[in-house]
Design an enzyme around this catalytic site. Structure first.
Site, short mmCIF file in Angstrom:
data_model
loop_
_atom_site.label_atom_id
_atom_site.label_comp_id
_atom_site.label_asym_id
_atom_site.label_seq_id
_atom_site.Cartn_x
_atom_site.Cartn_y
_atom_site.Cartn_z
N HIS A 207 -18.72 4.60 5.30
CA HIS A 207 -17.68 5.60 5.09
C HIS A 207 -16.31 5.20 5.63
CE1 HIS A 207 -15.90 9.51 4.66
NE2 HIS A 207 -15.79 9.71 5.96
N GLU B 259 -5.73 3.12 7.97
CA GLU B 259 -7.10 2.65 8.20
C GLU B 259 -7.18 1.13 8.28
OE1 GLU B 259 -10.03 4.61 5.70
OE2 GLU B 259 -11.60 3.25 6.37
N ARG C 26 -15.08 7.32 14.69
CA ARG C 26 -13.92 8.13 14.39
C ARG C 26 -14.30 9.61 14.34
NH1 ARG C 26 -12.14 10.86 9.33
NH2 ARG C 26 -13.73 9.56 8.42
N GLY D 133 -0.71 4.47 0.20
CA GLY D 133 -1.53 5.59 0.64
C GLY D 133 -0.72 6.41 1.64
N GLY E 109 0.83 -1.20 0.00
CA GLY E 109 0.00 0.00 0.00
C GLY E 109 0.86 1.24 0.00
N ARG F 162 -22.10 12.54 13.69
CA ARG F 162 -22.40 11.68 12.54
C ARG F 162 -23.26 10.48 12.89
NH1 ARG F 162 -16.52 11.60 9.47
NH2 ARG F 162 -16.52 13.83 9.08
#
Ligand SMILES: Cc1cc2nc3c(=O)[nH]c(=O)nc-3n(C[C@H](O)[C@H](O)[C@H](O)COP(=O)(O)OP(=O)(O)OC[C@H]3O[C@@H](n4cnc5c(N)ncnc54)[C@H](O)[C@@H]3O)c2cc1C
Ligand code: SF4
Ligand code: FES
Lengths: 249, 654
Positions: free
Chosen positions: B419, B443, B453, B60, B58, B348
């Protein structure tokens, strides 16, 4: 709405490739070009044939993965809009949409609509970075950066690396892409020390794969990040600057 | 430390109680834990570093940071990504900002306050000591990322600008317009390419990890597939870092990039790693609803819209009138009614849960009755269309693009969308999983965010893990291995892993059924939204598990993957990912069914008080870390959670 699709099919880099015609009769105006390809693929798969290969990821206009030529224009008819945001409302019921890969000598076709844009990364690798090691950076608040300068740096830093500028250019030049990076890093305190060295390295690498710039301006018109056309002049300015100064900074 | 911890009995079929896990948290004051731990880490002499090979999967924010930093230190780093360029990792899509407890202003911020917000925001199901490290290192993250090219927004005096984000009362969110993730990711990817140029990092793009190689109880390599040629090969190393992102796409419709997936982490679980809190998923309340058959994702609309938009539904169910035809007294502004103090700006999880409740009760709007209105009529009346256009113009445009509707004249429609995954591979304080030598970052991991979160904390956690945690902890693991050679490329365990990966590809291609992988993925998404979504019940979860098992059986008989395995085959890639999602989804439901409490985003309808999540700290103040031995059993290991600095309290937004 009913749309006729002419889609480029090419099994691998060696294959000559050809257009294939399909009809999609349940398209809707708010669908995007990549969703149209999704729709097409679902019916191709149902018919027991291999779907059209194409790239996309974020589908929000930020990752730069999508990128096809639509009706002879990189990304599609709407200016400054990536393929994943090109809506079908640009076409009327019964019209034909022609989709093919981004076309450039620097982008070999991998398969169908997928091309290899790694030449762009090679330019970044050559010098599009800042030589500051993790943990050694100065306090970002003690080096003040003028508000307007930071905003200007962002205008140029916004490039999503889609490569459409090159495909739009009759010369296959990458000046918009390279100029955006040079200007972005030259504007920030961290990037200043290597300004000249960076320009030399990136421009030399650019010239390996990409053509010269004759200021057609097609690039800025398709650029989904709205990179200012001034970026192409930055390349020559930085080139001159390093030649005249002969220094690394 | 809790000395007498007892995990609650298992009541779900197939669940067994495992061990009590040790998070290896430094004893003593959590505020100074990181400093003390760093001092305790073993070092590797600079001359010896290139003798160690580290694989990073990865690129990211977490992966690019870890690979670049370890490369800068002199390790022999091999990085892999399925993208064609490191810059495209999903981190690029984050808009809002990145938190940092730099506490420069006099708004009374501090690392302690950052920790309180993070731990409380996570509803006390994360690790407090990790939150301290996150806060402490956040300072250097901003300095570093600014120095290597992220043009953070600046005040007129030239200082870094900040803004406030949900769930906190101070201003600690650093940003670059609406492109924070993009700018951090591009800066990190450049730093990674700098190391590639310097020869310390070998980067392989368009390579997907298919398996993990574990030998002598240590992670010693990976199996990858070259997506262009189909070639499957093994790569061995002294340590492996997984920074492969979140798995929200298991829901099919999510705010994530289409290619984000769970396969690398899931394969690690099959090789012995544990998955922590797999059912802790954050649903974003302002995602675009699914409106048509061919819509491909639920794009995220900025949370900021809730500052001026009023959320409502028709007061009576199955009302098909156009919104403009519904008179004021027949509308229910349910958030304003139920939470007068916070109104439309409730956190949220609360906003998502309430929207869900209205939709379930038949009051949803839009062609599929699956959304709620976000109405700007009153705001436009109050401040004028021009002001609203200034504030939200680009968002309104994006909405019009996506839906063909005009939010200036018609209310927007929004719905909760999957999400962010708070759950992930369980790791100790050093980011090492239960498989020695296998580390995790970003993540894909679990520690900081508990059951919910906080906005702008996840870009931070990816950057802290990658740039300022793994470069300390990985070398400490490597130091005692000096002189130990890498596992041979032809070791039996390596060739077995390659054979296994090849056999799996062949198996997927051989089914020759009637549906492509996307068909199964969509079905799975529907099952999960229904059964393991915003609100979960014993019944919904039990039904979901049955349906997933049935779908899984169908997948392995009815899947059709066309094409070959020796060139680019995107259907084959998808099929492999969906196969893993099916297994992961079952575990997510089992975790949600097992955890008999509500906390943060995990809302079990059976455990509530006045409609709010009811935590059970007596029984459930621990993290479930699941082992999946592959014989139908699910083993729930537990790491007890202790809170020294933040006293346990209940959240209240009324
Ligand atoms: C729409 C949206 C907006 C967001 N906004 C914010 C925000 O404002 N602030 C905030 O803090 N957070 C935000 N987040 C969350 C945040 O963006 C992510 O949590 C974070 O970027 C994850 O970073 P990462 O490095 O862990 O993973 P990613 O960036 O997802 O990178 C994963 C990498 O792993 C690679 N990979 C994965 N699997 C494999 C495999 N099997 N083989 C090879 N390579 C593999 C991928 O190619 C990629 O390079 C947002 C998320 C979304 C969806
Ligand atoms: S300059 Fe514009 S068109 Fe060119 S790669 Fe960047 S975003 Fe794409
Ligand atoms: S898919 Fe990411 S920019 Fe289009």
């Amino acid at each position: 709405m009913r749309l006729t699709l002419e889609v480029w099919r090419q099994t691998d880099p060696a294959d000559a490739g050809r257009f294939e015609t399909h009809v999609v009769d349940d398209a809707t105006p708010e669908m995007s070009v990549v969703e149209l390809l999704d729709r097409l693929n679902e019916s191709i798969v149902e018919d027991g044939r291999e779907p059209v290969a194409f790239e996309s990821d974020c589908r929000e206009g930020i990752c730069g993965a999508c990128g096809v030529t639509v009706d002879d224009r990189p990304h599609g008819p709407q200016s400054n809009t990536p393929s994943c945001h090109q809506r079908l409302s640009s076409w009327k019921d019964g019209e034909t949409v022609r989709i093919e890969p981004l076309r450039s000598g620097a982008y070999p076709v991998v398969r169908d609509l997928v091309v290899d844009r790694s030449a762009l990364d090679r330019i970044v690798r050559a010098g599009g970075h800042v030589a500051i090691q993790a943990g050694t950076a100065p306090d970002a608040d003690t080096t003040a950066v003028d508000h307007a300068l930071a905003e200007m740096a962002l205008d140029f830093a916004a490039c999503i690396g889609c490569g459409a500028c090159v495909a739009a250019c009759p010369n296959g030049a990458a000046h918009l892409f390279v100029g955006s990076k040079l200007q972005h890093l030259a504007s920030l305190p961290g990037g200043k020390e290597e300004r000249g060295k960076r320009a030399r390295a990136m421009i030399a690498e650019m010239e390996q794969d990409f053509g010269p710039c004759s200021s057609f301006g097609e690039c800025a018109d398709v650029c989904p990040a709205g990179i200012p056309l001034a970026a192409i002049a930055v390349v020559n300015r930085e080139r001159m600057r390093v030649v005249l100064r002969g220094k690394n900074n | 430390m809790t000395t007498e911890f007892h995990a609650p009995d298992a009541i779900v079929d197939g669940v067994e109680i495992g061990e009590i896990l040790d998070g290896q948290i430094p004893d003593g004051d959590p505020r100074t834990a990181w400093e003390r731990r760093r001092l305790g880490y073993k070092l590797v002499n600079p001359a010896n570093r290139r003798k160690f090979r580290v694989i990073v999967i990865g690129t990211g924010l977490a992966g690019a940071g870890a690979a670049a930093a370890l490369g800068e230190l002199g390790y022999d780093v091999h990085a892999f990504t399925y993208h064609d360029a490191p810059r495209r990792a999903h981190s690029v899509a984050a808009q809002g900002g990145i938190n940092a407890a730099r506490a420069r202003k006099v708004d009374n911020d501090s690392v302690d306050r950052f920790v309180i917000d993070t731990v409380k925001g996570g509803d006390f199901r994360g690790r407090e000591a990790d939150a301290f490290r996150l806060g402490e290192e956040s300072v250097r993250v901003i300095d570093h990322l600014a120095a290597i090219g992220a043009p953070f927004a600046r005040e007129y005096g030239g200082q870094l600008a900040t803004r406030s984000f949900g769930g906190v009362q101070v201003s600690r969110t650093y940003y670059t317009r609406g492109q924070t993730g993009q700018q951090l990711q591009i800066a990190s990817a450049q730093a990674l390419l700098r190391q590639v140029d310097a020869g310390t990092v070998t980067l392989r793009t368009r390579h997907e990890m298919l398996d993990l190689v574990v030998e002598d109880g240590r992670a010693q390599g990976v199996v990858v597939r070259n997506l262009l040629t189909g070639e499957i090969s093994a790569h061995t190393a002294h340590a492996v870092v997984l920074a492969t992102g979140g798995y929200g796409n298991v829901f099919y419709f999510s705010t994530l990039a289409k290619n984000s997936n769970a396969s690398a982490a899931w394969r690690a679980v099959q090789r012995g790693a544990l998955l922590a809190s797999p059912s802790f998923i954050q649903f974003h309340p302002t995602a675009l609803p699914v409106s048509s058959r061919w819509q491909s994702k639920t794009i995220l609309m900025s949370e900021s819209l809730r500052n001026d938009g009023r959320i409502w539904v028709p007061a009576k169910a199955d009302d098909t009138r156009a919104p403009g035809d519904i008179p004021e007294d027949e509308r229910d502004y349910y958030l304003e009614r139920k939470y007068p103090a916070f109104g439309n700006l409730t956190p949220r999880d609360v906003a998502s849960r309430n929207a869900h409740e209205q939709i379930q009760a038949g009051r949803g709007v839009g062609p599929l009755k699956n959304s709620v209105y976000l109405d700007f009529r009153d705001a436009i009346k109050r401040v004028g269309k021009k002001k609203i256009a200034e504030r939200y113009g680009n968002l309104f445009e994006m909405y019009t693009h996506a839906t063909g509707e005009d939010p200036y004249t018609e209310p927007m429609r929004i719905a909760p969308g999957a999400h962010f995954t708070m759950g992930g591979l369980w790791s100790d304080y050093d980011q090492m999983t239960s498989v020695p030598g296998l580390f995790v970052g970003g993540e894909a991991g679990w520690g900081y965010h508990g059951a919910n979160r906080l906005g702008a904390n996840s870009l931070l956690s990816a950057c802290v893990d990658g740039w300022f945690t793994l470069p300390y902890s990985v070398p400490s693991y490597l130091a005692p291995l000096l002189g130990t050679s890498r596992l041979a490329d032809d070791a039996p365990v390596v060739t077995e892993a390659v054979d296994r990966a090849e056999a799996r590809v062949a198996k997927l291609l051989a089914i020759q059924g009637e549906h492509g992988p996307t068909y199964f993925h969509r079905e799975l998404g529907d099952i999960l939204y229904e059964g393991c979504g915003v609100v979960r019940t014993k019944e919904s979860l039990t039904t979901a598990i049955e349906k997933i098992r049935a779908l899984s059986a169908r997948f392995w008989t009815e899947l059709r993957v066309l094409g070959d395995d020796d060139r680019l085959n995107q259907e084959l890639e998808k099929a492999g990912r969906v196969a893993d999602y099916l297994e992961l989804a079952e575990l997510m439901c089992i975790d949600a069914l097992d955890r008999e409490e509500s906390c943060g985003a995990h809302f079990r309808a059976e455990h509530e008080a006045d409609g709010e999540a009811l935590r059970d700290d007596n029984l459930w103040a621990f993290v479930s870390a699941w082992g999946v031995p592959g014989d139908g059993r699910f083993v729930r290991h537990a790491e007890p959670l202790n809170f020294d600095a933040v006293p346990l309290t209940r959240r209240n937004y009324k």
